[in-house]
Write a protein that holds these residues in place. Structure first.
Motif, PDB file in Angstrom:
ATOM      1  N   ARG A 281       0.829  -1.207   0.000  1.00 34.33           N
ATOM      2  CA  ARG A 281       0.000   0.000   0.000  1.00 34.33           C
ATOM      3  C   ARG A 281       0.857   1.249   0.000  1.00 34.33           C
ATOM      4  O   ARG A 281       0.407   2.318  -0.329  1.00 34.33           O
ATOM      5  CB  ARG A 281      -0.870   0.027   1.264  1.00 34.33           C
TER       6      ARG A 281
ATOM      7  N   TYR B  13     -11.079  -4.003  11.382  1.00 36.73           N
ATOM      8  CA  TYR B  13     -10.008  -3.002  11.332  1.00 36.73           C
ATOM      9  C   TYR B  13     -10.164  -2.027  12.489  1.00 36.73           C
ATOM     10  O   TYR B  13     -11.272  -1.643  12.837  1.00 36.73           O
ATOM     11  CB  TYR B  13     -10.065  -2.207  10.029  1.00 36.73           C
ATOM     12  N   VAL B  20     -13.983  -0.959  12.194  1.00 33.96           N
ATOM     13  CA  VAL B  20     -14.780  -1.326  11.028  1.00 33.96           C
ATOM     14  C   VAL B  20     -14.761  -2.838  10.885  1.00 33.96           C
ATOM     15  O   VAL B  20     -13.689  -3.437  10.885  1.00 33.96           O
ATOM     16  CB  VAL B  20     -14.179  -0.701   9.746  1.00 33.96           C
ATOM     17  N   ALA B  22     -14.889  -5.389   8.430  1.00 29.84           N
ATOM     18  CA  ALA B  22     -14.835  -5.503   6.972  1.00 29.84           C
ATOM     19  C   ALA B  22     -15.420  -6.827   6.519  1.00 29.84           C
ATOM     20  O   ALA B  22     -16.053  -6.911   5.468  1.00 29.84           O
ATOM     21  CB  ALA B  22     -13.398  -5.363   6.497  1.00 29.84           C
ATOM     22  N   ALA B  41     -20.681  -4.269  -3.828  1.00 26.84           N
ATOM     23  CA  ALA B  41     -20.499  -2.823  -3.892  1.00 26.84           C
ATOM     24  C   ALA B  41     -19.110  -2.448  -3.380  1.00 26.84           C
ATOM     25  O   ALA B  41     -18.433  -3.252  -2.736  1.00 26.84           O
ATOM     26  CB  ALA B  41     -21.564  -2.135  -3.051  1.00 26.84           C
ATOM     27  N   SER B  42     -18.719  -1.240  -3.676  1.00 30.84           N
ATOM     28  CA  SER B  42     -17.432  -0.757  -3.189  1.00 30.84           C
ATOM     29  C   SER B  42     -17.445  -0.700  -1.674  1.00 30.84           C
ATOM     30  O   SER B  42     -18.412  -0.256  -1.065  1.00 30.84           O
ATOM     31  CB  SER B  42     -17.165   0.626  -3.771  1.00 30.84           C
ATOM     32  N   GLY B  43     -16.404  -1.163  -1.065  1.00 29.40           N
ATOM     33  CA  GLY B  43     -16.316  -1.133   0.389  1.00 29.40           C
ATOM     34  C   GLY B  43     -17.011  -2.301   1.048  1.00 29.40           C
ATOM     35  O   GLY B  43     -17.117  -2.347   2.269  1.00 29.40           O
ATOM     36  N   SER B  44     -17.466  -3.288   0.259  1.00 24.55           N
ATOM     37  CA  SER B  44     -18.203  -4.400   0.860  1.00 24.55           C
ATOM     38  C   SER B  44     -17.283  -5.453   1.470  1.00 24.55           C
ATOM     39  O   SER B  44     -17.726  -6.316   2.208  1.00 24.55           O
ATOM     40  CB  SER B  44     -19.104  -5.045  -0.193  1.00 24.55           C
ATOM     41  N   GLY B  45     -15.976  -5.393   1.135  1.00 28.21           N
ATOM     42  CA  GLY B  45     -15.047  -6.329   1.779  1.00 28.21           C
ATOM     43  C   GLY B  45     -14.433  -7.349   0.848  1.00 28.21           C
ATOM     44  O   GLY B  45     -13.802  -8.301   1.316  1.00 28.21           O
ATOM     45  N   LYS B  46     -14.573  -7.148  -0.458  1.00 31.54           N
ATOM     46  CA  LYS B  46     -14.063  -8.135  -1.414  1.00 31.54           C
ATOM     47  C   LYS B  46     -12.539  -8.252  -1.332  1.00 31.54           C
ATOM     48  O   LYS B  46     -11.988  -9.354  -1.224  1.00 31.54           O
ATOM     49  CB  LYS B  46     -14.466  -7.727  -2.850  1.00 31.54           C
ATOM     50  N   SER B  47     -11.893  -7.108  -1.411  1.00 32.09           N
ATOM     51  CA  SER B  47     -10.417  -7.140  -1.403  1.00 32.09           C
ATOM     52  C   SER B  47      -9.903  -7.729  -0.103  1.00 32.09           C
ATOM     53  O   SER B  47      -8.933  -8.501  -0.093  1.00 32.09           O
ATOM     54  CB  SER B  47      -9.849  -5.736  -1.577  1.00 32.09           C
ATOM     55  N   THR B  48     -10.565  -7.368   0.987  1.00 32.05           N
ATOM     56  CA  THR B  48     -10.153  -7.884   2.289  1.00 32.05           C
ATOM     57  C   THR B  48     -10.184  -9.409   2.292  1.00 32.05           C
ATOM     58  O   THR B  48      -9.237 -10.078   2.739  1.00 32.05           O
ATOM     59  CB  THR B  48     -11.060  -7.319   3.379  1.00 32.05           C
ATOM     60  N   GLU B 167      -9.823  -7.314  -9.413  1.00 33.85           N
ATOM     61  CA  GLU B 167     -10.113  -6.393 -10.516  1.00 33.85           C
ATOM     62  C   GLU B 167      -8.955  -6.300 -11.482  1.00 33.85           C
ATOM     63  O   GLU B 167      -8.403  -5.218 -11.724  1.00 33.85           O
ATOM     64  CB  GLU B 167     -10.437  -4.997  -9.976  1.00 33.85           C
ATOM     65  N   HIS B 200     -16.115  -5.673 -10.880  1.00 34.58           N
ATOM     66  CA  HIS B 200     -17.284  -4.807 -10.817  1.00 34.58           C
ATOM     67  C   HIS B 200     -18.159  -4.990 -12.056  1.00 34.58           C
ATOM     68  O   HIS B 200     -19.261  -4.493 -12.118  1.00 34.58           O
ATOM     69  CB  HIS B 200     -16.840  -3.333 -10.768  1.00 34.58           C
TER      70      HIS B 200
HETATM   71  N1  LIG Z   1      -6.366  -0.761   6.367  1.00 35.92           N
HETATM   72  C1  LIG Z   1      -7.669  -0.518   6.658  1.00 35.92           C
HETATM   73  N2  LIG Z   1      -7.945   0.145   7.793  1.00 35.92           N
HETATM   74  C2  LIG Z   1      -9.222   0.384   8.134  1.00 35.92           C
HETATM   75  N3  LIG Z   1     -10.251   0.033   7.399  1.00 35.92           N
HETATM   76  C3  LIG Z   1     -10.044  -0.621   6.266  1.00 35.92           C
HETATM   77  C4  LIG Z   1      -8.721  -0.920   5.828  1.00 35.92           C
HETATM   78  N4  LIG Z   1      -8.795  -1.593   4.647  1.00 35.92           N
HETATM   79  C5  LIG Z   1     -10.114  -1.691   4.368  1.00 35.92           C
HETATM   80  N5  LIG Z   1     -10.868  -1.108   5.315  1.00 35.92           N
HETATM   81  C6  LIG Z   1     -12.301  -1.053   5.376  1.00 35.92           C
HETATM   82  O1  LIG Z   1     -12.811  -2.344   5.139  1.00 35.92           O
HETATM   83  C7  LIG Z   1     -13.941  -2.304   4.317  1.00 35.92           C
HETATM   84  C8  LIG Z   1     -13.751  -3.231   3.152  1.00 35.92           C
HETATM   85  O2  LIG Z   1     -12.738  -2.770   2.335  1.00 35.92           O
HETATM   86  P1  LIG Z   1     -12.349  -3.522   0.973  1.00 35.92           P
HETATM   87  O3  LIG Z   1     -11.096  -2.899   0.463  1.00 35.92           O
HETATM   88  O4  LIG Z   1     -12.293  -4.978   1.234  1.00 35.92           O
HETATM   89  O5  LIG Z   1     -13.578  -3.192   0.032  1.00 35.92           O
HETATM   90  P2  LIG Z   1     -13.782  -3.626  -1.495  1.00 35.92           P
HETATM   91  O6  LIG Z   1     -14.978  -4.444  -1.483  1.00 35.92           O
HETATM   92  O7  LIG Z   1     -12.577  -4.203  -2.021  1.00 35.92           O
HETATM   93  O8  LIG Z   1     -14.055  -2.214  -2.166  1.00 35.92           O
HETATM   94  P3  LIG Z   1     -13.700  -1.775  -3.682  1.00 35.92           P
HETATM   95  O9  LIG Z   1     -14.629  -2.456  -4.553  1.00 35.92           O
HETATM   96  O10 LIG Z   1     -13.878  -0.302  -3.627  1.00 35.92           O
HETATM   97  O11 LIG Z   1     -12.270  -2.169  -3.883  1.00 35.92           O
HETATM   98  C9  LIG Z   1     -14.120  -0.848   3.893  1.00 35.92           C
HETATM   99  O12 LIG Z   1     -15.186  -0.310   4.613  1.00 35.92           O
HETATM  100  C10 LIG Z   1     -12.866  -0.163   4.280  1.00 35.92           C
HETATM  101  O13 LIG Z   1     -13.165   1.110   4.791  1.00 35.92           O
END
Ligand SMILES: Nc1ncnc2c1ncn2[C@@H]1O[C@H](COP(=O)(O)OP(=O)(O)OP(=O)(O)O)[C@@H](O)[C@H]1O
Ligand SMILES: [Mg+2]
Lengths: 733, 226
Positions: A281, B13, B20, B22, B41-48, B167, B200
């Motif tokens: 990151r 997190y 949060v 995630a 949706a964006s922010g739903s937690g996929k990347s996590t 993605e 997406h």
């Molecule tokens: N390092 C972090 N510290 C705090 N919160 C985090 C961190 N990384 C992610 N989050 C929170 O975890 C949640 C999920 O994030 P994530 O990146 O998994 O979303 P996403 O589904 O991949 O979104 P996008 O489609 O925009 O990539 C989000 O609400 C984000 O704010």
């Protein structure tokens, strides 16, 4: 692959590689210099001890005949043993013993004495010499202090270097956090990353460490030569011969490598411990943890000021070490300079200025009373001599009734207030030290004429003054009369004996001491008497000092060579009969100046080295700081910040980076110098007129110059760089 | 055959007030050779989720088992070795080392293990991905699409158990996107490569065998096609 990676990185980042190499070089240089100097100091110390006390290791005293000697010589560990003719007497033979392995001396010596049938205390040890070789009597647990001292200095030095140079490593490593994140996400273990970084450090630092160590040795050779040159006139000193030992080189290399290793390892470990996510990151952009406002900067310089302030705040930690090292070096530099100025002023005060006209040649005639000196007239006749006087000192005390103390002293609160515990009051009288200065008759007469007192018959002149310790300090003494100028005789007695006082007629009182190179005890009532008077009372009182002094004043405007020649003549006249020591003022001043110059050179070089490290660190730091912010600058440019705006920002940042250490240091310096002035009771104005402004200003300019240079180089590269490249996003998103 | 299994994964997190969640109790099981699309949706937690599956990140709670080994309890070194051998990660941004050639970048996971590449397989991969003529270039000399292909080649070079792609086409135009997805599908079919793909794009999701939808850290639907 790691190799390719490191090589291409080193090639692409010359500047940061060079800053690492310079850091390693300087550390090695410094540590090598230190090790080599320590070794030489130690060696000199040992030589001095051997010169003064001999090189024997053990000594056996007692009735020892030829057979016994042979027995000692045949003892397993004994290298040689010989009779010390100088110390031996008929029945008490002293044998000096030298060992092959000195380490076991405390075990072997008792064995030898036992074999000889002597007591254990017949054996004695050259403890001073042995302790230099870290050999101590196992019976008493005395720590090897000197070695510990060297070791502690070395460790402190190397820690200080770690503090300073680890930053150079951190900068180049942190610039690649993102890349190591990629490695890590592909499966590089923390160990592999750390190893890669350490290998890079090893490759970069190997040559500089070697070269630095060797140049450090050369430098220490130079230092020893310089010390020899500057301290050539110091009495009791033998010429130091530069020496070196392969073991010292091994130690130097070890310490240098360790220092560099720790410096590289600290940031490398930190980096390899980042989780891959954190690392990947990290796009190299500075991130503010909390929202902060640089109010002052934004108020002064607008948006550029605010941006600069934020960048500086985000980099607080990295900049902290550079600020620290710069602050330390600047502080060290200025305080050291000020200290020298002060001590220079102070010695001038206490010595040369005060005795400027008091003497040109001083001869100390050893163990001889003034009554035996007959060459005074002969000396007076020597070419170039303006006047000369022989004098001897004696200790007595006198009792002064409370009522005889002068009104001036009483106005100050009485003798007790002025002199404190230096005087004692008993039965209405003060017991006061009354040193006697016995001058030869001719000199005494001259003195009487000078102060306008007629001296017929026997008597003394009383130096009737006491330091007004209430209204003046010891550097700028003011005097008031000690006693009422009434009595025409003073009772003197030997210290500790109330009986047999001697009544000394007083010719007169004076505030003016004769021109002698003497400093009289505070709160003492000094008497000057001629030799003829002394011959009458010496039977009853006075503990005369063993030596007699002859003070010679030369004609005005005499040169050093002339004075040296005169000194030789005088010594020849008086030295025929007596053991004498002589000094001459100009020579002494010259050697003293040389000594001070030498000390100043050595410590000055130390300061400069400190300054160089500080500045080099700031330079590399600033460059690294800029390089890290490529993207940040590209973004500013992409939203339309003009090159002028960027330049303004650079200027603000440079100002803050260079200015902050100065702002921290100046008050600290002023404080510590203020403290030194107070402690030395010097007149601050006198110091201010001699303030070492020029070197300090040069140092300040150098700091600003180098920070600006770093910004100039880094900024130019930044303004010319490819905005598209910099903006290309290669983060996770 | 089940290649991936996770049970009750939670990821939180931060701490205290502004924490949060995630991911909230995710259970998921993937068979070998499956091509799974994860949408939400964006922010739903996929990347996590993907990071946890790739052992780039650790779950706060729960268990992840890949090919029979629990990866949630591994230490750093173990999980690094696991990453290089068992997972291939592809991100939206290509994450190539800028100072290494494309060839070296692709061979990185093998080099980390001090292993020689299987030349035949290497050629097959770079040929399939169409970057055989770019191997001695530096990443900055390639287009975005080419760089992404190189990143995919790198993720496939160790024949990982899982290919995780976050993605991968987010940065590319339609044509390039389609080519990349086709390549993923090809490797899925030819090499029986298990793939988890975040996207997406509805159309891309529809190419997958199975679509998992995440909302607010929970799986809300899990559909198999066909
Ligand atoms: N390092 C972090 N510290 C705090 N919160 C985090 C961190 N990384 C992610 N989050 C929170 O975890 C949640 C999920 O994030 P994530 O990146 O998994 O979303 P996403 O589904 O991949 O979104 P996008 O489609 O925009 O990539 C989000 O609400 C984000 O704010
Ligand atoms: Mg995401």
């Amino acid at each position: 692959m790691w190799k390719d990676y490191s090589v291409s990185f080193i090639k692409k980042n010359r500047a940061s590689s060079i800053s690492i190499m310079v850091a390693a070089f300087i550390s090695a240089l410094f540590l090598s210099l230190l090790c080599s100097l320590f070794f030489n100091f130690w060696n000199y110390d040992v030589e001095q001890i051997v010169l003064e006390e001999g090189g024997w290791q053990g000594r056996i005293t007692g009735e020892i005949d030829e057979d016994d000697l042979a027995m000692i010589q045949n003892f397993a560990n004994v290298e040689s043993a010989s009779v010390n003719e100088e110390l031996s007497e008929e029945s008490e033979i002293v044998v000096d013993v030298y060992f092959q392995d000195t380490r076991t001396i405390y075990r072997d010596m008792p064995l030898i004495t036992e074999k000889l049938g002597l007591d254990a205390d017949a054996a004695s040890y050259h403890e001073l010499l042995l302790s230099r070789y870290l050999i101590h009597d196992p019976q008493d647990a005395k720590p090897p202090l000197l070695m510990a001292f060297y070791l502690v200095i070395l460790i402190i030095m190397s820690l200080a270097l770690v503090l300073i140079i680890h930053n150079s490593f951190a900068v180049t490593m942190n610039a690649r956090i993102h890349q190591f994140g990629i490695f890590s996400s592909v499966g590089a273990t923390p160990g592999q990353i750390c190893t890669c970084l350490m290998q890079e450090a090893a490759v970069l630092c190997a040559a500089p460490i070697l070269v630095g160590s060797i140049i450090g040795i050369a430098l220490s050779f130079g230092v020893i030569q310089a010390i020899n040159l500057l301290a050539a006139d110091v009495a009791g000193r033998h010429e130091a011969v530069f020496q070196y030992h392969p073991l010292i080189f091994v130690v130097t290399i070890l310490v240098s490598v360790l220092t560099v290793f720790i410096s590289a390892w600290l940031p490398a470990r930190k980096l390899s411990r980042l989780t891959p996510l954190e690392a990947i990151r990290n796009t190299g952009e500075l991130q503010l943890k909390k929202k902060k406002h640089s109010r002052i900067l934004s108020l002064l310089f607008g948006i550029e000021g605010e941006l600069a302030g934020n960048a500086l705040k985000a980099q607080k930690k990295a900049l902290r070490t550079s600020t620290l090292s710069l602050t330390l070096s600047f502080l060290g530099f200025t305080v050291m300079l000020c200290f020298f100025t002060l001590s220079g002023i102070s010695t001038n005060h206490t010595y040369f200025e005060r005795y400027q006209d008091a003497w040109d040649v001083m001869v100390t005639v050893k163990n001889t009373g003034i009554e035996n000196i007959e060459q005074a007239e002969e000396i007076n006749q020597l070419h170039g001599v303006k006047s000369s006087v022989a004098y001897q000192k004696a200790e007595t005390v006198c009792a002064i009734p409370e009522t005889d103390i002068s009104d001036e002293v009483n106005a100050l609160g009485g003798l007790g207030t002025v002199a404190g515990s230096s005087v004692t009051l008993a039965e209405g009288s003060y017991l006061i030290k009354a040193p006697i200065v016995i001058m030869d008759d001719a000199g005494f007469k001259e003195y009487c004429e000078q102060i306008g007192i007629t001296s017929e018959g026997d008597g003394s002149i009383v130096l009737n003054r006491i330091w007004d310790s209430v209204n003046s300090n010891f550097r700028y003494k003011e005097y008031v009369p000690f006693i009422k100028e009434e009595p025409d005789a003073i009772l003197l007695q030997n210290a500790g004996q109330g009986e047999n006082p001697v009544e000394l007629p007083v010719f007169g009182f004076t505030q003016e001491a004769p021109v002698l190179r003497e400093e009289y005890a505070n709160y003492a009532l000094v008497q000057f008497i001629p030799l003829s008077m002394w011959e009458k009372i010496s039977g009853q009182i006075g503990n005369p000092e063993a030596d007699t002094y002859i003070r010679v004043l030369a004609e005005d405007g005499i040169t050093l060579t002339e004075l040296n020649a005169l000194e030789k003549d005088i010594v020849q006249v008086i030295g025929r009969e007596y053991t004498v020591e002589s000094e001459n003022r100009i020579q002494e001043k010259v050697s003293d100046e040389n000594m001070q110059k030498g000390a100043m050179w050595i410590l000055g070089a130390f300061c400069v080295l400190l300054a160089v490290i500080g500045i080099a660190n700031v330079f590399s730091n600033t460059l690294g700081f800029l390089r890290q912010r490529k993207r940040e600058f590209a973004q500013y440019m992409s939203v339309g910040m003009t090159p002028e705006g960027m330049r303004k920002m650079f200027c603000i940042e440079a100002l803050v980076i260079a200015g902050r250490p100065l702002l921290i240091t100046l008050p600290l310096t002023v404080l510590s110098v203020g403290f030194m002035i107070t402690a030395s009771y010097l007149n601050p104005m006198e110091f201010l007129t001699k303030l070492p402004i020029v070197p300090i200003v040069i140092f300040i300019l150098a700091i600003f110059g180098f920070v600006s240079l770093a910004y100039y180089i880094g900024g130019k590269r930044m303004l010319n760089c490819n905005m598209v490249d910099a903006l290309r996003n290669d983060s996770v998103g | 055959m089940e290649i991936l299994k996770c049970e009750g994964i939670r990821k939180v997190y931060g701490s205290g007030e502004n924490c949060v969640t995630a991911l909230d109790r995710i259970d998921l099981s993937v068979d070998k050779g499956e091509f799974v699309a994860i949408v939400g949706a964006s922010g739903s937690g996929k990347s996590t989720l993907l990071h946890i599956l790739g052992s780039v990140d650790q779950p706060t709670e729960g268990k992840v088992v890949v090919e029979g080994t629990d990866i949630s309890t591994m230490n750093r070194t173990q999980s690094a070795i696991f990453r290089r051998r068992k997972v291939g990660l592809v991100y939206q941004f290509y994450n190539l080392i800028p100072t290494l050639t494309i060839r070296k970048n692709i061979l990185m996971p093998l080099s980390l293990d001090k292993r020689k590449p299987n030349q035949e397989y290497f050629e097959q991969v770079v040929n399939t991905l169409g970057i055989a003529d770019k191997l001695d270039f530096l990443p900055s000399q390639l287009s975005g699409g080419q760089q992404q292909r190189a990143a995919i080649a790198r993720s496939l070079i160790y024949r990982p158990a899982l290919l995780l792609a976050d993605e991968p086409t987010g940065n590319l135009d339609q044509k390039n996107s389609k080519e990349i997805i086709d390549m993923l599908k090809l490797s899925n079919r030819n090499l029986n490569q298990t793939i988890l793909l975040i996207t997406h794009d509805e159309k891309i999701a529809l190419e997958a065998d199975r679509i998992v939808t995440i909302e607010d850290g929970r799986i809300i639907s899990d559909r198999k096609r066909g």
